[in-house]
Design a protein around this motif. Sequence first.
Motif, PDB file in Angstrom:
ATOM      1  N   GLN A 194      36.311  47.961  45.727  1.00 58.67           N
ATOM      2  CA  GLN A 194      37.515  48.588  44.932  1.00 58.67           C
ATOM      3  C   GLN A 194      38.719  47.372  46.150  1.00 58.67           C
ATOM      4  OE1 GLN A 194      37.604  52.209  47.696  1.00 58.67           O
ATOM      5  NE2 GLN A 194      36.223  53.647  46.136  1.00 58.67           N
ATOM      6  N   GLU A 195      39.117  47.292  46.542  1.00 53.74           N
ATOM      7  CA  GLU A 195      39.965  46.356  46.924  1.00 53.74           C
ATOM      8  C   GLU A 195      39.970  44.602  46.305  1.00 53.74           C
ATOM      9  OE1 GLU A 195      41.137  42.830  50.327  1.00 53.74           O
ATOM     10  OE2 GLU A 195      40.735  45.071  50.952  1.00 53.74           O
ATOM     11  N   THR A 196      38.510  44.254  45.962  1.00 47.68           N
ATOM     12  CA  THR A 196      38.504  43.438  44.893  1.00 47.68           C
ATOM     13  C   THR A 196      38.913  43.494  43.325  1.00 47.68           C
ATOM     14  OG1 THR A 196      36.494  42.820  46.193  1.00 47.68           O
ATOM     15  CG2 THR A 196      37.045  41.334  43.950  1.00 47.68           C
ATOM     16  N   MET A 197      38.375  44.782  43.102  1.00 47.02           N
ATOM     17  CA  MET A 197      39.090  45.087  41.551  1.00 47.02           C
ATOM     18  C   MET A 197      40.214  45.367  41.434  1.00 47.02           C
ATOM     19  SD  MET A 197      37.104  48.409  39.674  1.00 47.02           S
ATOM     20  CE  MET A 197      37.935  49.678  39.794  1.00 47.02           C
ATOM     21  N   ASP A 204      42.096  43.735  43.677  1.00 47.02           N
ATOM     22  CA  ASP A 204      43.219  42.789  42.653  1.00 47.02           C
ATOM     23  C   ASP A 204      42.837  41.594  41.607  1.00 47.02           C
ATOM     24  OD1 ASP A 204      43.891  43.149  45.889  1.00 47.02           O
ATOM     25  OD2 ASP A 204      41.724  41.882  46.898  1.00 47.02           O
ATOM     26  N   GLU A 205      41.473  42.235  41.484  1.00 48.24           N
ATOM     27  CA  GLU A 205      41.603  41.546  39.677  1.00 48.24           C
ATOM     28  C   GLU A 205      42.809  42.391  38.724  1.00 48.24           C
ATOM     29  OE1 GLU A 205      37.612  41.812  38.919  1.00 48.24           O
ATOM     30  OE2 GLU A 205      36.671  40.747  40.228  1.00 48.24           O
ATOM     31  N   ILE A 206      43.011  43.682  39.069  1.00 49.16           N
ATOM     32  CA  ILE A 206      43.148  44.540  37.582  1.00 49.16           C
ATOM     33  C   ILE A 206      45.074  43.716  38.337  1.00 49.16           C
ATOM     34  CG2 ILE A 206      44.740  47.084  37.677  1.00 49.16           C
ATOM     35  CD1 ILE A 206      41.875  47.989  38.055  1.00 49.16           C
ATOM     36  N   SER A 207      45.562  44.046  39.695  1.00 45.60           N
ATOM     37  CA  SER A 207      46.814  43.505  39.574  1.00 45.60           C
ATOM     38  C   SER A 207      47.222  41.410  38.854  1.00 45.60           C
ATOM     39  CB  SER A 207      46.901  43.167  41.401  1.00 45.60           C
ATOM     40  OG  SER A 207      48.133  42.738  41.927  1.00 45.60           O
ATOM     41  N   ASP A 208      46.412  41.279  39.336  1.00 46.49           N
ATOM     42  CA  ASP A 208      46.378  39.709  38.744  1.00 46.49           C
ATOM     43  C   ASP A 208      46.246  39.646  37.208  1.00 46.49           C
ATOM     44  OD1 ASP A 208      45.700  38.375  41.407  1.00 46.49           O
ATOM     45  OD2 ASP A 208      44.048  38.180  40.643  1.00 46.49           O
ATOM     46  N   TRP A 209      45.470  41.018  36.466  1.00 50.12           N
ATOM     47  CA  TRP A 209      45.527  40.743  35.703  1.00 50.12           C
ATOM     48  C   TRP A 209      46.963  41.070  34.749  1.00 50.12           C
ATOM     49  CZ3 TRP A 209      45.666  44.944  31.827  1.00 50.12           C
ATOM     50  CH2 TRP A 209      45.255  45.605  30.759  1.00 50.12           C
ATOM     51  N   GLU A 262      49.448  38.797  34.969  1.00 50.06           N
ATOM     52  CA  GLU A 262      49.269  37.159  33.968  1.00 50.06           C
ATOM     53  C   GLU A 262      50.102  38.150  32.493  1.00 50.06           C
ATOM     54  OE1 GLU A 262      45.241  37.035  33.204  1.00 50.06           O
ATOM     55  OE2 GLU A 262      44.705  35.731  35.650  1.00 50.06           O
ATOM     56  N   TRP A 318      37.304  31.210  26.375  1.00 53.46           N
ATOM     57  CA  TRP A 318      36.270  30.817  27.480  1.00 53.46           C
ATOM     58  C   TRP A 318      36.252  29.557  27.205  1.00 53.46           C
ATOM     59  CZ3 TRP A 318      35.433  35.448  25.754  1.00 53.46           C
ATOM     60  CH2 TRP A 318      36.047  36.525  26.361  1.00 53.46           C
TER      61      TRP A 318
END
Length: 196
Positions: free
Chosen positions: A21-24, A26-31, A34, A109
Amino acid sequence: MRRILTAFIIFIAAAASAFAQETMADEISDWANEWKHTFSKEGIKEWKPEFTARYYAGFYTSGPMLTAGVRIDEKRALSLFVRQGDTYIDHAPGDLYSICTGINFRRYWHIGTRKRFSFYSDFYVGAGYIYKIGGKYHKETTTGEQKEVIDDNVGDVMFVGGWQPGLSIRCYKNLNLFFGPTIATDCLGLHFGIGF
């Protein structure tokens, strides 16, 4: 011993769930960051124009498609598209000719540091207008009467949407050749084109 093992398994599962959950998060926050940067004053200064011309062909439908827009960063591009379609109706026989327009989103990509090769994925959505019908749209019944097989569709508006993933090869400076499959509301086939 059994209780200790059960407690240990529950502890590991809870820890793994919390980490995921923490990793997800963080990914949403990074996205989100951006996208926020992309539309900031500094991000807009980095936008570059991007144009493509392609031809798509598949079961029953084919035609050219043009896009014009901006590459908002190294990985993404937003553009408008216009395309012409020729859909063959086998049982009539005849053709429906349409013109479509809408929005297109492309994601890249890149492969390697030189970015000569890239995988990409285009998603587009829009509306189309049938402007012409060609061919015979009547056939004789067993009694010799003429039966209309296709209604007069001229003037009909239709929804169009599709996905075009593929491989892009940079040939010279910003000149790219690309090709891949087309999966769309009116076409299942291939596409190829050029972009800069």
